[in-house]
Write an enzyme that holds these catalytic residues in place. Sequence first.
Site, short mmCIF file in Angstrom:
data_model
loop_
_atom_site.label_atom_id
_atom_site.label_comp_id
_atom_site.label_asym_id
_atom_site.label_seq_id
_atom_site.Cartn_x
_atom_site.Cartn_y
_atom_site.Cartn_z
N GLY A 144 6.78 -1.77 6.14
CA GLY A 144 8.36 -2.02 6.34
C GLY A 144 9.34 -1.10 7.03
N CYS A 203 6.26 -4.59 15.76
CA CYS A 203 5.76 -3.63 16.88
C CYS A 203 4.37 -3.72 17.23
CB CYS A 203 5.94 -2.25 16.30
SG CYS A 203 7.71 -1.81 15.88
N CYS A 210 1.23 -1.96 15.40
CA CYS A 210 1.53 -1.75 13.95
C CYS A 210 0.77 -2.93 13.27
CB CYS A 210 2.85 -1.63 13.53
SG CYS A 210 3.19 -1.35 11.78
N SER A 236 12.15 6.71 7.37
CA SER A 236 11.70 6.60 8.90
C SER A 236 12.37 5.50 9.14
CB SER A 236 10.24 6.56 9.06
OG SER A 236 9.55 6.09 9.99
N ASN A 264 -3.64 5.73 15.96
CA ASN A 264 -4.51 5.16 15.06
C ASN A 264 -4.98 3.61 15.45
OD1 ASN A 264 -4.57 7.74 13.61
ND2 ASN A 264 -2.34 7.13 13.32
N CYS A 266 -0.67 6.35 10.07
CA CYS A 266 0.53 5.46 10.68
C CYS A 266 0.18 4.40 11.50
CB CYS A 266 1.02 6.57 11.76
SG CYS A 266 2.23 7.77 10.81
N CYS A 305 3.35 8.54 0.51
CA CYS A 305 4.08 7.89 1.95
C CYS A 305 4.37 6.46 1.23
CB CYS A 305 3.20 7.89 2.73
SG CYS A 305 3.67 6.82 4.06
N SER A 346 11.16 6.28 15.09
CA SER A 346 10.08 5.74 15.91
C SER A 346 10.64 5.62 17.09
CB SER A 346 9.47 4.94 15.21
OG SER A 346 9.04 5.12 13.74
N LEU A 347 10.45 6.40 18.01
CA LEU A 347 10.90 6.06 19.49
C LEU A 347 9.89 5.50 20.46
CD1 LEU A 347 13.76 6.68 20.83
CD2 LEU A 347 12.56 8.32 22.26
N HIS A 348 8.93 6.32 20.66
CA HIS A 348 7.66 5.96 21.27
C HIS A 348 7.89 5.61 22.78
CE1 HIS A 348 6.27 5.77 17.22
NE2 HIS A 348 6.75 4.59 16.76
N GLU A 371 0.83 -1.16 -0.09
CA GLU A 371 -0.07 0.05 0.03
C GLU A 371 0.77 1.34 0.03
OE1 GLU A 371 -2.56 -0.84 3.40
OE2 GLU A 371 -3.98 -1.57 2.15
N CYS A 430 6.80 -6.74 7.36
CA CYS A 430 7.88 -6.12 8.45
C CYS A 430 8.45 -7.08 9.42
CB CYS A 430 7.58 -4.97 8.92
SG CYS A 430 8.77 -4.08 9.86
S1 SF4 Z 1 6.34 0.09 13.07
FE1 SF4 Z 1 7.41 0.11 11.33
S2 SF4 Z 1 9.36 -1.17 12.06
FE2 SF4 Z 1 7.36 -1.50 13.46
S3 SF4 Z 1 6.42 -3.40 12.72
FE3 SF4 Z 1 5.40 -1.65 11.87
S4 SF4 Z 1 6.48 -1.15 9.98
FE4 SF4 Z 1 7.68 -2.58 11.10
#
Ligand code: SF4
Length: 360
Positions: A171, A123, A126, A204, A304, A347, A112, A227-229, A99, A119
Amino acid sequence: MTTPLPNIMDLTLKELQQSMSLLGEPSFRATQIHQWLFSHHATSFDNMTILALALRTKLSETFTIFRPEVVERYESFDEACDHRTEKILLKLSDNNLVESVLIPSEERMTACVSSQVGCPFQCSFCATGKMGLRRNLSAGEITEQVYALNNMVSAKEPGRTITNIVFMGMGEPLLNTDNIIEAIETLGTRNYRFSLSQRKVTISTVGVIPEIQRIAKSGLKTKLAVSLHSADQQKRESLMPIAAKQYPLKDLGKSLAEYTASTGIPVTIVYMLLKGINDSLDDAKTLARFSRSFLCKINLIDYNSIINMNLRPVTSAARELFQQYLVNAGLHVTVRKSYGTTINAACGQLATPSLHAAQR
Ligand code: SF4
């Protein structure tokens, strides 16, 4: 059964040069063919009239030309801010699907794009991570996502083109760095259909340290978003178990300090606020301490929702308190508005139910 011919679109310019040498052709032929593929959008070797008939025949006996096909389009409209987001589903030569999202605004047309099918990092927040890794995308497949989105732009608004690219789709881009760099060169430096400045490109990452070091040394002028979070090692491991353990915060902080010192380019720290998980003032304090050691801005984003997840976004009041703490600590903080949630284009939402269903 005959083996299918390799797709020439998957070769980098360097690989194309090697192929030309194997076919007994001079290296500049590779540049010509690459231009016909990515600048003139040739769909057949017969289109490449600049080449001798014998070479065109040789090429069609050796390769095929396959471009990702747009198989679905989704559109969402946010009336409150008059904002439209579009998402496309692309079918690749091996029937895998990815996508890509178009995020228009008055001043920008942002593409984007995805870098992998699935991936490996998984995470917790995600949707893409739930797919696992299927494969890396080729440079051609990355480039073609931008062209497909650009075609949509110019069909609707003649004269406008993609102005910015963010590698924030499906990814982890820095597990596919070679192909990302190759695509950036085709879309920018090689001066084909676009001549997009590298400064308009954001890569990213979850913090793949060796590749951050490589980007720093490469001379690329692209921007880096991490991407820290959470700036707490344990919490980060609970949110991003694989990435956080593989690239611990103390090493990541050091690597970002080296990156900003050598490139002079500030890093964007992306922080997704999750209710009751990483949204307390203690979390803000830990984040401020981590971020002070290098040149950066902090980008707060809302969660989201994706199906089957118990995570919740914070209220706007909680976000404002968190933001204010960071601002008072002297940090530059922005809040990223999420668009396209209704079409699962925001995201963390890519790899939607439609994608999972289509790939079953
Ligand atoms: S946030 Fe990024 S690195 Fe983490 S699973 Fe999703 S796509 Fe992969």
